[in-house]
Scaffold this active site. Sequence first.
Site, PDB file in Angstrom:
ATOM      1  N   LYS A   1       0.835  -1.211   0.000  1.00  0.00           N
ATOM      2  CA  LYS A   1       0.000   0.000   0.000  1.00  0.00           C
ATOM      3  C   LYS A   1       0.870   1.261   0.000  1.00  0.00           C
ATOM      4  O   LYS A   1       0.596   2.224  -0.680  1.00  0.00           O
ATOM      5  CB  LYS A   1      -0.880  -0.016   1.261  1.00  0.00           C
ATOM      6  CG  LYS A   1      -2.302   0.448   1.058  1.00  0.00           C
ATOM      7  CD  LYS A   1      -3.224   0.340   2.288  1.00  0.00           C
ATOM      8  CE  LYS A   1      -2.775  -0.531   3.433  1.00  0.00           C
ATOM      9  NZ  LYS A   1      -3.797  -0.610   4.513  1.00  0.00           N
TER      10      LYS A   1
ATOM     11  N   ASP B   1       3.560  -4.562  13.589  1.00  0.00           N
ATOM     12  CA  ASP B   1       3.282  -5.386  12.407  1.00  0.00           C
ATOM     13  C   ASP B   1       4.264  -6.540  12.294  1.00  0.00           C
ATOM     14  O   ASP B   1       4.794  -6.843  11.223  1.00  0.00           O
ATOM     15  CB  ASP B   1       3.305  -4.519  11.135  1.00  0.00           C
ATOM     16  CG  ASP B   1       2.641  -5.216   9.939  1.00  0.00           C
ATOM     17  OD1 ASP B   1       2.849  -4.768   8.799  1.00  0.00           O
ATOM     18  OD2 ASP B   1       1.936  -6.231  10.147  1.00  0.00           O
TER      19      ASP B   1
ATOM     20  N   GLU C   1       7.010   0.604  -2.833  1.00  0.00           N
ATOM     21  CA  GLU C   1       7.494  -0.413  -3.777  1.00  0.00           C
ATOM     22  C   GLU C   1       8.916  -0.731  -3.314  1.00  0.00           C
ATOM     23  O   GLU C   1       9.668   0.188  -2.977  1.00  0.00           O
ATOM     24  CB  GLU C   1       7.528   0.157  -5.196  1.00  0.00           C
ATOM     25  CG  GLU C   1       6.139   0.372  -5.810  1.00  0.00           C
ATOM     26  CD  GLU C   1       5.418  -0.947  -6.092  1.00  0.00           C
ATOM     27  OE1 GLU C   1       4.272  -1.104  -5.616  1.00  0.00           O
ATOM     28  OE2 GLU C   1       6.024  -1.812  -6.766  1.00  0.00           O
ATOM     29  N   VAL C   2       9.276  -1.988  -3.284  1.00  0.00           N
ATOM     30  CA  VAL C   2      10.575  -2.385  -2.752  1.00  0.00           C
ATOM     31  C   VAL C   2      11.429  -3.028  -3.831  1.00  0.00           C
ATOM     32  O   VAL C   2      10.962  -3.899  -4.566  1.00  0.00           O
ATOM     33  CB  VAL C   2      10.414  -3.348  -1.563  1.00  0.00           C
ATOM     34  CG1 VAL C   2      11.769  -3.696  -0.982  1.00  0.00           C
ATOM     35  CG2 VAL C   2       9.511  -2.728  -0.493  1.00  0.00           C
TER      36      VAL C   2
HETATM   37  C1  LIG Z   1       9.013  -8.051  -0.227  1.00  0.00           C
HETATM   38  N1  LIG Z   1      10.385  -8.268   0.013  1.00  0.00           N
HETATM   39  C2  LIG Z   1      11.098  -9.474  -0.223  1.00  0.00           C
HETATM   40  C3  LIG Z   1      12.503  -9.216   0.348  1.00  0.00           C
HETATM   41  N2  LIG Z   1      12.322  -7.919   0.975  1.00  0.00           N
HETATM   42  C4  LIG Z   1      11.119  -7.431   0.749  1.00  0.00           C
HETATM   43  N3  LIG Z   1      10.923  -6.251   1.325  1.00  0.00           N
HETATM   44  C5  LIG Z   1      12.076  -5.973   1.954  1.00  0.00           C
HETATM   45  C6  LIG Z   1      12.463  -4.889   2.732  1.00  0.00           C
HETATM   46 BR1  LIG Z   1      11.257  -3.470   3.025  1.00  0.00          BR
HETATM   47  C7  LIG Z   1      13.718  -4.860   3.291  1.00  0.00           C
HETATM   48 BR2  LIG Z   1      14.240  -3.388   4.360  1.00  0.00          BR
HETATM   49  C8  LIG Z   1      14.595  -5.914   3.081  1.00  0.00           C
HETATM   50 BR3  LIG Z   1      16.293  -5.857   3.847  1.00  0.00          BR
HETATM   51  C9  LIG Z   1      14.240  -6.995   2.309  1.00  0.00           C
HETATM   52 BR4  LIG Z   1      15.407  -8.407   1.993  1.00  0.00          BR
HETATM   53  C10 LIG Z   1      12.975  -7.036   1.728  1.00  0.00           C
END
Ligand SMILES: CN1CCn2c1nc1c(Br)c(Br)c(Br)c(Br)c12
Length: 330
Positions: A42, A149, A45-46
């Site tokens: 939401k 969370d 974006e990662v």
């Molecule tokens: C949805 N994914 C898969 C892997 N990964 C994801 N979000 C992340 C975040 Br926010 C962080 Br901070 C880190 Br460190 C990792 Br590893 C992350």
Amino acid sequence: MARIYASANAQLGRSWYDYDNFRIEWSSPDRYEIVDRVGGGKYSEVFEGLDTANSETCIIKVLKPVAAKKINREIKILRNLTGGPNIVALLDVVQDPSSRYHSLIMEYVDNVEWKALYPILGEVDIKFYTFQLLKALDFVHSRGIMHRDVKPGNVMIDHRHRKLRVIDWGLAEFYHPGTGYHIRVGSRYYKAPELLVGYKLYDYSLDLWSTGCMLASMLFRKEHFFRGSDNNDQLLKIMKVLGSDNFDAYLKVYDIPFETDMAALLHSYPKQPWTRFVTAENQPFVTSEALDLLDKLLRYDHQKRLTAREAQAHPYFNLVRLEATSIKGD
Ligand SMILES: CN1CCn2c1nc1c(Br)c(Br)c(Br)c(Br)c12
Ligand code: NA
């Protein structure tokens, strides 16, 4: 009122918990390159990224404009906690001058997805990772912060290097005694009873319920232990395990008005013995000590749950506590 660390923020002072008057120096994003999208939600974006200044892999968490108000809080909390045990490190904060997007540059973790990880964890792994999570939570709670969370998706585990990092502090908040907090926080399967009955005066112990859910998942080899289809069904799943008598007692202690149009929630359910969830497959590592710890985390009454500090002292961790303290550092 939290049983522990209730005055943490009063002691640490306004400069620690006041995230409103807090100016952020944004760096240029030029030194970071996006490599691959790894997820999103939401508010963000990662991406897996590359820090061209040192050729290190990093995580680039691009915050959506909708998250603008919360940026300050997440950065303030990450800055307060960075360096703490098993807390993901915030390396940089950047803003793209043209797009105006804000991004957090975080430490990278070679995370093994929960779906693939939980079924292969042995007894020592479960003890070790649960202990490391409790270590992070005791640190965070002692600094006056609740994560709110805790769930497998926010606990990154690099199994090869036995490295655990708690991530995503976007929902985290500072605890102040007597403050009523939002109850629409967390992720359904890991929501504590206080959230499901609308009790706002919660505290750090919220995170210990979620930790109990993760421990149950690992012990009983079930991806999510309480798997409700909505918030009411979530409470029903919990009630069918913890029983109705303790639920009614809990409502009484805190004088919580509870109305529901869900008939099933008004039925009477016996408390199930934790041994009921032992199977031939999980039996090797579901010891009586494991079940004793679980029983002391998964309590309706948040004040009756073990704190992260108390949980670490439970005999269940005897094997790993010594190892954890002898190996300094991470
Ligand atoms: C949805 N994914 C898969 C892997 N990964 C994801 N979000 C992340 C975040 Br926010 C962080 Br901070 C880190 Br460190 C990792 Br590893 C992350
Ligand atoms: Na994060």
